[in-house]
Structures are given as C-alpha cells and as structure tokens.
Design a protein around this motif. Sequence first.
Motif, PDB file in Angstrom:
ATOM      1  N   GLY A 237       0.780  -1.228   0.000  1.00  0.00           N
ATOM      2  CA  GLY A 237       0.000   0.000   0.000  1.00  0.00           C
ATOM      3  C   GLY A 237       0.811   1.278   0.000  1.00  0.00           C
ATOM      4  O   GLY A 237       0.452   2.256  -0.669  1.00  0.00           O
ATOM      5  N   ALA A 238       1.922   1.296   0.723  1.00  0.00           N
ATOM      6  CA  ALA A 238       2.708   2.527   0.835  1.00  0.00           C
ATOM      7  C   ALA A 238       3.278   2.941  -0.525  1.00  0.00           C
ATOM      8  O   ALA A 238       3.148   4.096  -0.944  1.00  0.00           O
ATOM      9  N   ASP A 239       3.902   1.997  -1.217  1.00  0.00           N
ATOM     10  CA  ASP A 239       4.456   2.337  -2.530  1.00  0.00           C
ATOM     11  C   ASP A 239       3.355   2.560  -3.565  1.00  0.00           C
ATOM     12  O   ASP A 239       3.505   3.391  -4.461  1.00  0.00           O
ATOM     13  N   ALA A 240       2.254   1.826  -3.442  1.00  0.00           N
ATOM     14  CA  ALA A 240       1.141   2.049  -4.377  1.00  0.00           C
ATOM     15  C   ALA A 240       0.618   3.476  -4.242  1.00  0.00           C
ATOM     16  O   ALA A 240       0.341   4.152  -5.246  1.00  0.00           O
ATOM     17  N   ALA A 241       0.478   3.947  -3.007  1.00  0.00           N
ATOM     18  CA  ALA A 241       0.014   5.315  -2.785  1.00  0.00           C
ATOM     19  C   ALA A 241       1.000   6.322  -3.375  1.00  0.00           C
ATOM     20  O   ALA A 241       0.595   7.316  -3.993  1.00  0.00           O
ATOM     21  N   LEU A 242       2.289   6.052  -3.202  1.00  0.00           N
ATOM     22  CA  LEU A 242       3.303   6.957  -3.744  1.00  0.00           C
ATOM     23  C   LEU A 242       3.269   6.974  -5.273  1.00  0.00           C
ATOM     24  O   LEU A 242       3.283   8.039  -5.900  1.00  0.00           O
ATOM     25  N   PHE A 243       3.193   5.788  -5.887  1.00  0.00           N
ATOM     26  CA  PHE A 243       3.191   5.708  -7.346  1.00  0.00           C
ATOM     27  C   PHE A 243       1.926   6.341  -7.934  1.00  0.00           C
ATOM     28  O   PHE A 243       1.977   6.964  -9.000  1.00  0.00           O
ATOM     29  N   LEU A 244       0.800   6.190  -7.254  1.00  0.00           N
ATOM     30  CA  LEU A 244      -0.431   6.841  -7.716  1.00  0.00           C
ATOM     31  C   LEU A 244      -0.270   8.357  -7.702  1.00  0.00           C
ATOM     32  O   LEU A 244      -0.655   9.045  -8.658  1.00  0.00           O
ATOM     33  N   THR A 245       0.294   8.868  -6.611  1.00  0.00           N
ATOM     34  CA  THR A 245       0.512  10.312  -6.506  1.00  0.00           C
ATOM     35  C   THR A 245       1.426  10.802  -7.618  1.00  0.00           C
ATOM     36  O   THR A 245       1.164  11.832  -8.245  1.00  0.00           O
ATOM     37  N   GLU A 246       2.493  10.073  -7.870  1.00  0.00           N
ATOM     38  CA  GLU A 246       3.424  10.453  -8.930  1.00  0.00           C
ATOM     39  C   GLU A 246       2.777  10.404 -10.307  1.00  0.00           C
ATOM     40  O   GLU A 246       3.190  11.120 -11.228  1.00  0.00           O
ATOM     41  N   ALA A 247       1.742   9.556 -10.451  1.00  0.00           N
ATOM     42  CA  ALA A 247       1.033   9.454 -11.729  1.00  0.00           C
ATOM     43  C   ALA A 247      -0.050  10.513 -11.882  1.00  0.00           C
ATOM     44  O   ALA A 247      -0.698  10.582 -12.924  1.00  0.00           O
ATOM     45  N   GLY A 265      -7.726  17.374   0.155  1.00  0.00           N
ATOM     46  CA  GLY A 265      -6.857  17.978  -0.853  1.00  0.00           C
ATOM     47  C   GLY A 265      -5.732  17.075  -1.308  1.00  0.00           C
ATOM     48  O   GLY A 265      -4.962  17.448  -2.197  1.00  0.00           O
ATOM     49  N   GLY A 266      -5.621  15.908  -0.702  1.00  0.00           N
ATOM     50  CA  GLY A 266      -4.554  14.976  -1.054  1.00  0.00           C
ATOM     51  C   GLY A 266      -3.471  14.928   0.000  1.00  0.00           C
ATOM     52  O   GLY A 266      -3.045  15.966   0.516  1.00  0.00           O
ATOM     53  N   LEU A 267      -3.019  13.734   0.331  1.00  0.00           N
ATOM     54  CA  LEU A 267      -1.979  13.535   1.327  1.00  0.00           C
ATOM     55  C   LEU A 267      -0.589  13.642   0.695  1.00  0.00           C
ATOM     56  O   LEU A 267      -0.393  13.255  -0.464  1.00  0.00           O
ATOM     57  N   ASP A 268       0.352  14.157   1.457  1.00  0.00           N
ATOM     58  CA  ASP A 268       1.753  14.164   1.039  1.00  0.00           C
ATOM     59  C   ASP A 268       2.321  12.785   1.400  1.00  0.00           C
ATOM     60  O   ASP A 268       2.687  12.525   2.551  1.00  0.00           O
ATOM     61  N   ILE A 269       2.380  11.894   0.413  1.00  0.00           N
ATOM     62  CA  ILE A 269       2.707  10.506   0.698  1.00  0.00           C
ATOM     63  C   ILE A 269       4.147  10.330   1.158  1.00  0.00           C
ATOM     64  O   ILE A 269       4.429   9.530   2.060  1.00  0.00           O
ATOM     65  N   ARG A 270       5.074  11.064   0.587  1.00  0.00           N
ATOM     66  CA  ARG A 270       6.467  10.945   1.044  1.00  0.00           C
ATOM     67  C   ARG A 270       6.607  11.386   2.496  1.00  0.00           C
ATOM     68  O   ARG A 270       7.302  10.733   3.293  1.00  0.00           O
ATOM     69  N   ALA A 271       5.937  12.476   2.849  1.00  0.00           N
ATOM     70  CA  ALA A 271       5.978  12.923   4.243  1.00  0.00           C
ATOM     71  C   ALA A 271       5.300  11.899   5.152  1.00  0.00           C
ATOM     72  O   ALA A 271       5.744  11.660   6.282  1.00  0.00           O
ATOM     73  N   LEU A 272       4.236  11.281   4.651  1.00  0.00           N
ATOM     74  CA  LEU A 272       3.545  10.259   5.432  1.00  0.00           C
ATOM     75  C   LEU A 272       4.448   9.039   5.639  1.00  0.00           C
ATOM     76  O   LEU A 272       4.473   8.460   6.737  1.00  0.00           O
ATOM     77  N   GLN A 273       5.193   8.647   4.621  1.00  0.00           N
ATOM     78  CA  GLN A 273       6.124   7.533   4.776  1.00  0.00           C
ATOM     79  C   GLN A 273       7.191   7.847   5.827  1.00  0.00           C
ATOM     80  O   GLN A 273       7.553   6.978   6.635  1.00  0.00           O
ATOM     81  N   ASP A 274       7.658   9.081   5.857  1.00  0.00           N
ATOM     82  CA  ASP A 274       8.624   9.484   6.877  1.00  0.00           C
ATOM     83  C   ASP A 274       7.992   9.423   8.266  1.00  0.00           C
ATOM     84  O   ASP A 274       8.638   9.001   9.239  1.00  0.00           O
ATOM     85  N   HIS A 275       6.729   9.859   8.350  1.00  0.00           N
ATOM     86  CA  HIS A 275       6.006   9.825   9.625  1.00  0.00           C
ATOM     87  C   HIS A 275       5.872   8.387  10.133  1.00  0.00           C
ATOM     88  O   HIS A 275       6.101   8.112  11.327  1.00  0.00           O
ATOM     89  N   VAL A 276       5.549   7.465   9.219  1.00  0.00           N
ATOM     90  CA  VAL A 276       5.398   6.060   9.604  1.00  0.00           C
ATOM     91  C   VAL A 276       6.741   5.481  10.031  1.00  0.00           C
ATOM     92  O   VAL A 276       6.822   4.709  10.998  1.00  0.00           O
ATOM     93  N   ALA A 277       7.797   5.858   9.337  1.00  0.00           N
ATOM     94  CA  ALA A 277       9.126   5.365   9.700  1.00  0.00           C
ATOM     95  C   ALA A 277       9.520   5.806  11.107  1.00  0.00           C
ATOM     96  O   ALA A 277      10.230   5.091  11.827  1.00  0.00           O
ATOM     97  N   THR A 278       9.031   6.981  11.523  1.00  0.00           N
ATOM     98  CA  THR A 278       9.365   7.522  12.845  1.00  0.00           C
ATOM     99  C   THR A 278       8.449   6.988  13.936  1.00  0.00           C
ATOM    100  O   THR A 278       8.908   6.656  15.033  1.00  0.00           O
ATOM    101  N   THR A 279       7.143   6.899  13.640  1.00  0.00           N
ATOM    102  CA  THR A 279       6.153   6.567  14.675  1.00  0.00           C
ATOM    103  C   THR A 279       5.625   5.145  14.610  1.00  0.00           C
ATOM    104  O   THR A 279       5.045   4.655  15.576  1.00  0.00           O
ATOM    105  N   GLY A 280       5.760   4.496  13.461  1.00  0.00           N
ATOM    106  CA  GLY A 280       5.254   3.139  13.312  1.00  0.00           C
ATOM    107  C   GLY A 280       3.827   3.055  12.830  1.00  0.00           C
ATOM    108  O   GLY A 280       3.274   1.956  12.703  1.00  0.00           O
ATOM    109  N   SER A 281       3.191   4.198  12.553  1.00  0.00           N
ATOM    110  CA  SER A 281       1.789   4.184  12.126  1.00  0.00           C
ATOM    111  C   SER A 281       1.473   5.462  11.368  1.00  0.00           C
ATOM    112  O   SER A 281       2.144   6.494  11.526  1.00  0.00           O
ATOM    113  N   VAL A 282       0.393   5.406  10.574  1.00  0.00           N
ATOM    114  CA  VAL A 282      -0.080   6.619   9.890  1.00  0.00           C
ATOM    115  C   VAL A 282      -0.833   7.527  10.851  1.00  0.00           C
ATOM    116  O   VAL A 282      -1.024   8.716  10.579  1.00  0.00           O
TER     117      VAL A 282
END
Length: 430
Positions: A237-247, A265-282
Amino acid sequence: MTDVLDSLSLHSAPPALRTGPLADAQAQLATAIAALGYEPGLHQLLASPRREMTVSIPLRRDDGSVEVLTGHRVQHNFSRGPAKGGLRYSPTVDLDEVRALAMWMTWKCALLDVPYGGAKGGITIDPRRYSPDELQRVTRRYTTEILPIIGPDKDIPAPDVGTDEQTMAWMMDTYSVSSGYTVPGVVTGKPVSLGGSLGRASATSAGVVHIALAALEHRGLKRSASTAAVQGFGKVGADAALFLTEAGVKVVAVSDQYGGVHHPGGLDIRALQDHVATTGSVVGFPESEALGGEELLVLDVDLLIPAAVEGTLTGANAHHVRAKVVVEGANGPTTSEADRILTEAGVLVVPDILANAGGVIVSYFEWVQSNQAYWWTHAEVDARLETRMLQAWNRLLDVAATRQLTLREAATVTAVERVADAHRTRGLYP
C-alpha cells in the motif's frame, strides 16, 4: 454448479458451513468450472492441494524459555511448473488460509502466463512480539523442516505479510548450507546483494498501479482528476500510494492496522512515509483528519485499493462502497457476497490474481536471473513488468467481453483453463 461443488468433500466441512478465504476461493473455482463445463473429477483435482506439510517449530526465546510454533507449506498445483508462493508471519495464519492463498497463486501464475504452479507458506506468529534473533531462529528451523519439498526446481518461497528480504536471506542461507553450496534460486525477494532483482521490492505496488491506471482509463476517468483511498500502508500500500501520486492521482486517505488519515486535498505521501518510519503508524500524521479503518472503505473516491489482508470488503460494508473502481492490492480482500453486491452496483472490481501479480512476475524475473547469473537493469525490469501486466489486462478485457463475465470470473476462467490444459496434456500418472 451447485451439484458439482456439493459433490466434493473438501477439507471435511460441508459447503454451507465453510467460510473465509478458502470458501471464497472454492466458490470462485466452482463458478469457473461451471462456465468451462468441466467434469467433477477435474474439478476435484483442481480444488485439492497436491501436497501439504504442517510442522512444529520449537523456538528458544531470548529469555531461555521454549515455545512451540506451527508452520504450514501448501503446494496447490505444479502442472505448469515448480510451485511458487510467499511466506507469511501472522497470528491469524491457519491451514485453510494457506490453502486458499496457494490456490490463488496457481491462478495468478497461470493468468500472467508465468511457468509456475501455486504454493503458500505461513507461520502462526506475531512478528512484532519477537526479536530479530528469535525471528531468525524461527525462519531457519521452519526452512529446515520444509527442506525436502522446496528448491529452485520444486517450490520457491518469497516474502509476504510479516516477512521481508531479510527473511528470504535466512531461508536461502539455511537451504544453501544444507546443500553445501550457494543456491540463490531457492527463494525470490532476497536482497540485491545476494542475487535479488532490482525492482522486486516495489514490484507488487508498481503492478497494482499499472492496472489501477488502466482501469480508471477503461472507466473514462482521467488520472489527473481522480481520487483514491488505499487501505493498508505496508509493503504494497505505501508504494502504491506513492506511485499513484506520482502518476497524478490524488490519494486522499490511507489506513493501517492502527487507524487511518484523510485529507480532501490529497496527502503528502512521502511525508507520510517518513512519519510512519518515525512513529510506526499513519495515525497522528499532521495536516490530516483521523479516520476509522471501516470509514476509508466507504469514502466517496474514484479508486479504492484494499491492500491490507483478506476479507475486508464484506456483505456488511459493500453496500456502502462509493468508489467506481476497486483494485485488489491484497490477496482475497473481497468476499464472494461483497463481490456480488459491488458487481450489481456497477463497481468495476479488478481481481487480485491480476492486480497484485507484479510481485510474482518480478519474482519470475529474479528466478531467471539467478539461474542464468545474468542481471537486468532496473529500467529493464520495470519495462518488462509493465508490458506483462498490461498484456494480461487487455486479454482479460477481451475474455470478459466475449464470454459476458465479470473481470474476476474471466480471470479465473482463463487461469483454470490454462492449468487444466496443462494437466490434460501431461496426463494422469500412473
């Protein structure tokens, strides 16, 4: 169709009492058998796993205590080639779940014309509660126990829920030590440094997005004007969300096992991935609204990608789904009842055996590269993946239109027919 299904005494429980992924897999097969007009004997052969192994896995914990876990490996079919399928670590793993997943792998490989049969493995374990050293001991013991039935020409495991490239490295090393030499082709999804393929880690996500964009276009929806929600923010899901945004698709909501977040308005997926890497959850992502897991499934979006686990779209919530297109990133996320409801509502459902097949396609590429000791570039892998996915998509549309079937029915009919043809050509031994 009912008479054929009722004639099978599969795994003891009567058809009316079977529920869950295995019941859904069997129902999908029965529909395909009826459409193809196959006899009950062939139905029973295609419905029954060719080989199953259940093993005990004694584990010495870091504190010195001993615990015994249970693992499974199911090889559903190998009429078209060696068995292929992932290994999952989850507290919900049981034999029927692994049976269903192995069957879906058979159809997935056949649909994408990859020369494999289907398999799946699993250990009933919550990997979050175990240290890396404990997980290594579990993996190596499990590999040792199933050693007689795996191998680069027998059955090739790969990562799945709760496992990753490190798990595959441990499996490869354990098998290689037993063989006396390095055998990189025994698993796929391993680190590139050990013979893994470039592009394998994100292949399932990339495949989901190739199909999602094609499905949106098929429905007359422009990607730049489309919205999406992604259930599950793990390795798919994480990469799918990123690839969709890039498309150009606006991803407005994502969720994980702890909760979800939403931003119209749309989520900043790269920032969200960083958030998950830090906190363990969205959960708690800034500039977003909290969202319950069920709420995400019924948001008013163009595209819904269930990329978590099986059985999340059910008869209880399918009536409320407002997405125009559902692309299954997970295995078996839509129950048979939900499938019927969504179809009647005019929702285009792209089945898992096509949508999330990017992983097995690039696993096949990795296996070929390992066997030849010749490595492709990332661009070559990506281009070959896109070509295979879109070829399968176009063939599926043709079959669905010609036979007047849903995409899931068309996919299963195509796959079952290919497996049955291979079986009949080989003949029954002895």
